[in-house]
Design a protein around this motif. Structure first.
Motif, PDB file in Angstrom:
ATOM      1  N   ARG A  90       0.829  -1.208   0.000  1.00 61.46           N
ATOM      2  CA  ARG A  90       0.000   0.000   0.000  1.00 61.46           C
ATOM      3  C   ARG A  90       0.864   1.259   0.000  1.00 61.46           C
ATOM      4  O   ARG A  90       0.554   2.252  -0.675  1.00 61.46           O
ATOM      5  N   GLN A  93       2.342   2.282  -3.383  1.00 61.76           N
ATOM      6  CA  GLN A  93       1.443   3.007  -4.282  1.00 61.76           C
ATOM      7  C   GLN A  93       1.573   4.522  -4.127  1.00 61.76           C
ATOM      8  O   GLN A  93       1.150   5.274  -5.007  1.00 61.76           O
ATOM      9  N   PRO A 223      -1.773   6.812  -0.586  1.00 60.87           N
ATOM     10  CA  PRO A 223      -2.973   7.378  -1.205  1.00 60.87           C
ATOM     11  C   PRO A 223      -4.236   6.805  -0.569  1.00 60.87           C
ATOM     12  O   PRO A 223      -4.288   5.623  -0.227  1.00 60.87           O
ATOM     13  N   TRP A 224      -5.261   7.629  -0.414  1.00 60.49           N
ATOM     14  CA  TRP A 224      -6.508   7.145   0.167  1.00 60.49           C
ATOM     15  C   TRP A 224      -7.026   5.908  -0.567  1.00 60.49           C
ATOM     16  O   TRP A 224      -7.542   4.990   0.053  1.00 60.49           O
ATOM     17  N   ARG A 225      -6.878   5.890  -1.901  1.00 59.12           N
ATOM     18  CA  ARG A 225      -7.417   4.772  -2.688  1.00 59.12           C
ATOM     19  C   ARG A 225      -6.782   3.439  -2.293  1.00 59.12           C
ATOM     20  O   ARG A 225      -7.397   2.377  -2.447  1.00 59.12           O
ATOM     21  N   ALA A 226      -5.533   3.493  -1.782  1.00 58.36           N
ATOM     22  CA  ALA A 226      -4.823   2.266  -1.412  1.00 58.36           C
ATOM     23  C   ALA A 226      -5.281   1.707  -0.071  1.00 58.36           C
ATOM     24  O   ALA A 226      -4.858   0.624   0.327  1.00 58.36           O
ATOM     25  N   ALA A 228      -8.725   1.659   0.842  1.00 61.68           N
ATOM     26  CA  ALA A 228     -10.139   1.302   0.782  1.00 61.68           C
ATOM     27  C   ALA A 228     -10.364  -0.197   0.964  1.00 61.68           C
ATOM     28  O   ALA A 228      -9.518  -1.028   0.625  1.00 61.68           O
ATOM     29  N   THR A 230     -13.835  -3.234   0.807  1.00 58.95           N
ATOM     30  CA  THR A 230     -15.093  -3.427   0.072  1.00 58.95           C
ATOM     31  C   THR A 230     -16.245  -2.663   0.717  1.00 58.95           C
ATOM     32  O   THR A 230     -17.246  -2.367   0.061  1.00 58.95           O
ATOM     33  N   SER A 233     -14.587   3.436   2.359  1.00 59.16           N
ATOM     34  CA  SER A 233     -13.811   4.227   1.415  1.00 59.16           C
ATOM     35  C   SER A 233     -12.428   4.495   1.983  1.00 59.16           C
ATOM     36  O   SER A 233     -12.213   4.462   3.213  1.00 59.16           O
ATOM     37  N   GLY A 234     -11.472   4.762   1.104  1.00 61.38           N
ATOM     38  CA  GLY A 234     -10.129   5.093   1.556  1.00 61.38           C
ATOM     39  C   GLY A 234     -10.099   6.340   2.415  1.00 61.38           C
ATOM     40  O   GLY A 234      -9.305   6.440   3.358  1.00 61.38           O
ATOM     41  N   THR A 235     -10.987   7.289   2.106  1.00 60.81           N
ATOM     42  CA  THR A 235     -11.082   8.519   2.895  1.00 60.81           C
ATOM     43  C   THR A 235     -11.433   8.196   4.342  1.00 60.81           C
ATOM     44  O   THR A 235     -10.828   8.711   5.285  1.00 60.81           O
ATOM     45  N   GLN A 306      -4.809  14.207  -0.276  1.00 59.46           N
ATOM     46  CA  GLN A 306      -5.572  12.957  -0.287  1.00 59.46           C
ATOM     47  C   GLN A 306      -4.666  11.751  -0.002  1.00 59.46           C
ATOM     48  O   GLN A 306      -4.717  10.716  -0.668  1.00 59.46           O
TER      49      GLN A 306
END
Length: 423
Positions: A90, A93, A223-226, A228, A230, A233-235, A306
Motif C-alpha cells: 500500500r 502506491q 494514497p486514500w485509494r490504497a 479502501a 469493500t 472508502s479510503g477517505t 488525499q
C-alpha cells in the motif's frame, strides 16, 4: 500471475535467484537447511546443547528510497510477514518509504564519583581535550583507519557528587559495542591517572544502550485509494487510522500495543540480519522516556493531498558487520538478499518494515478487525497443535480456513473426520 506468497518455498528461492537478489549457492544453502557446525556453536554461545530453529521468510513489495527490496525476516508468527508485505504494498502506491534522517553514533560513558567541584573538573578536562581524542584513537587504531573514532565528548554533573563523560563515537559499519567499551576504558584510565584529584574516582567505563544518536526517521504517504476496503472508502479508513494513532499518543495502554506491532517487524528484520534485539529494546525504552513520547509512529491525514502520511523515528543500534552477522551463514545471506546495504541503509530498511507492520495493523483494526486475518494465518499452527502429521497439515489447514470459528477442539474433530475419510 501467481503471487509471491502463493509460490512453494523452492519456487520463491528460484524467483529470487532469477531476479538477482540471491546467488544460486545461497538459494541452495537455504533449500538444504544445514545445521550450524559444532565449531560455530561453541564459538558463539556458552554451554551449547543444540540449536533452536525459527522460520526464515521475506517481506515483499518494499520500495525504500526508490529501491525495491525483499526483506528477510525471522519470526514464528506468519501474520508479521503477511502484514509487512501488505503494508509495504500500500505504501509503494504512494512512492514507497523515504528516509528523512539517519544518524549512527554510539555513546560510551565514563562515570565519575566523588566529584565535589564540578566546574573545576570540567576545566581540567577541557584542558586535556586533545589528549582525550588521542587516547581514544590509540585505543582502537583500526577503527580510526576505517574512518571512525571519537567525534565529540561532554562532561555532565549527575546528582550531588557524580558526573559522566559522554563519548560520541563513530563505529562505521559496526554496531560498535566492543569498540565503545575499549575506548571508554582507555579514556577512563587516562582521566583517572591524569585528571582526577582527591576523592574523585572512575566508577565505571562502558557503552550506553540509549541509542540517542543511532536513530532513523522514515516517512511514507499512502494514497486514500490504497486504503479502501469493500465496505469502507479510503477517505474513511485514512481518517480512522489517524484517529486511532492519535488515541495511542495519549493512552499508554494502547501505545504499548501499537509499539509492539511496530517492533514485530523491526525485531524480525533485525534478527534476520544478525543484530541484537536486546539493544534495540533497551534503546527504544530509553528513547520514549527521554522524548516523553508514548508511541513511536505518527500518522496524519492530509486532506489537501488525499494521502495518509506516516512517520517513524526509531533508535536502531545495529551494525552491518561484526558479531553474529559474520558468524551466522543465514545472516550473511540476509545481507546478500538486501544487496549488501550500508549500515545507514540497513537502518532505513528495518525501520520501514516497522512502519509497514504498523500501517497494516491499524488498517485492520479500524476496518475488519485484527482477528479474522490473524486466525486465518494461524490455522496451520492450530493444525499442528491438533496433532496433524506433516502430510495432514495442508489439507487440515484448508478445512480450518473454511470454518467461521475454530478452536483446538474443533480442529481435532475435523482432523479425526479427515482421517476417517481416508480409510
Amino acid at each position: 500471475m501467481t503471487k509471491f506468497y502463493e509460490l512453494s518455498r523452492q519456487e520463491r528461492l528460484q524467483s529470487l535467484v532469477k531476479a538477482g537478489y540471491l546467488a544460486a549457492a545461497s538459494a541452495d544453502f537455504l533449500q538444504a537447511k544445514p545445521a550450524l557446525a559444532d565449531e560455530i556453536l561453541t564459538a558463539i554461545t556458552e554451554n551449547d546443547v543444540g540449536q533452536f530453529v525459527l522460520p526464515y521468510g521475506v517481506g515483499a513489495n518494499f520500495l525504500i528510497d526508490n529501491q525495491p527490496y525483499y526483506v528477510p525476516m525471522v519470526t514464528e508468527e506468519p501474520s508479521v510477514i503477511a502484514a509487512a508485505s501488505n503494508g509495504a504494498q500500500r505504501i509503494a502506491q504512494g512512492g514507497g518509504f523515504q528516509t528523512v534522517v539517519v544518524n549512527h553514533l554510539i555513546l560510551a560513558q565514563v562515570i565519575l564519583t566523588g566529584v565535589t567541584q564540578f566546574t573545576d573538573l570540567r576545566l581540567r578536562l577541557q584542558a586535556v581535550d586533545r589528549q582525550i581524542f588521542q587516547v581514544a584513537a590509540t585505543a582502537h587504531p583500526s577503527m580510526v583507519k576505517r574512518g571512525g573514532g571519537l567525534r565529540s565528548w561532554q562532561v555532565t554533573a549527575v546528582g550531588a557528587d557524580q558526573a559522566k563523560i559522554s563519548l560520541w563515537l563513530d563505529p562505521q559499519a559496526a554496531f560498535g559495542a566492543n569498540f565503545a567499551n575499549t575506548v571508554a576504558e582507555a579514556v577512563g584510565n587516562f582521566v583517572q591517572t591524569q585528571v582526577l584529584q582527591g576523592a574523585e574516582q572512575v566508577l565505571a567505563a562502558i557503552l550506553s544502550n540509549s541509542g540517542a544518536k543511532m536513530t532513523v526517521t522514515i516517512r511514507a504517504e499512502v494514497p486514500w485509494r490504497a486504503l479502501a476496503t469493500t465496505t469502507n472508502s479510503g477517505t474513511t479508513v485514512a481518517a480512522r487510522i489517524a484517529q486511532l494513532n492519535q488515541f495511542a499518543q495519549q493512552d499508554p495502554e494502547r501505545a504499548s500495543t501499537e509499539n509492539k506491532g511496530i517492533l514485530n517487524g523491526v525485531f524480525a528484520a533485525a534478527l534476520a540480519t544478525g543484530n541484537d534485539l536486546r539493544a534495540i529494546s533497551a534503546a527504544t525504552t530509553a528513547w520514549l522516556i527521554e522524548h516523553q513520547q508514548l508511541v513511536l509512529s505518527r500518522w496524519q491525514n492530509l486532506s489537501a493531498k488525499q494521502v495518509l502520511q506516516g512517520e517513524l523515528t526509531l533508535p536502531l543500534p545495529i551494525g552491518q558487520v561484526g558479531g553474529a552477522i559474520n558468524s551466522l551463514p543465514t545472516a550473511t545471506i540476509s545481507h546478500e538478499l538486501l544487496g549488501h546495504p550500508t549500515v545507514e541503509q540497513l537502518m532505513c530498511i528495518i525501520a520501514s518494515v516497522g512502519l509497514a507492520n504498523n500501517l497494516a495493523a491499524l488498517r485492520s483494526l479500524v476496518t475488519t478487525g485484527i482477528q479474522a486475518g490473524h486466525m486465518r494465518l494461524q490455522a496451520a499452527n492450530l493444525a499442528i497443535l491438533a496433532g496433524a502429521t506433516p502430510v495432514e497439515i495442508e489439507p487440515l489447514t484448508i478445512l480450518l480456513n473454511q470454518e467461521q470459528q475454530v478452536d483446538l477442539a474443533r480442529a481435532q474433530l475435523i482432523l479425526k473426520q479427515l482421517r476417517q475419510q481416508k480409510r
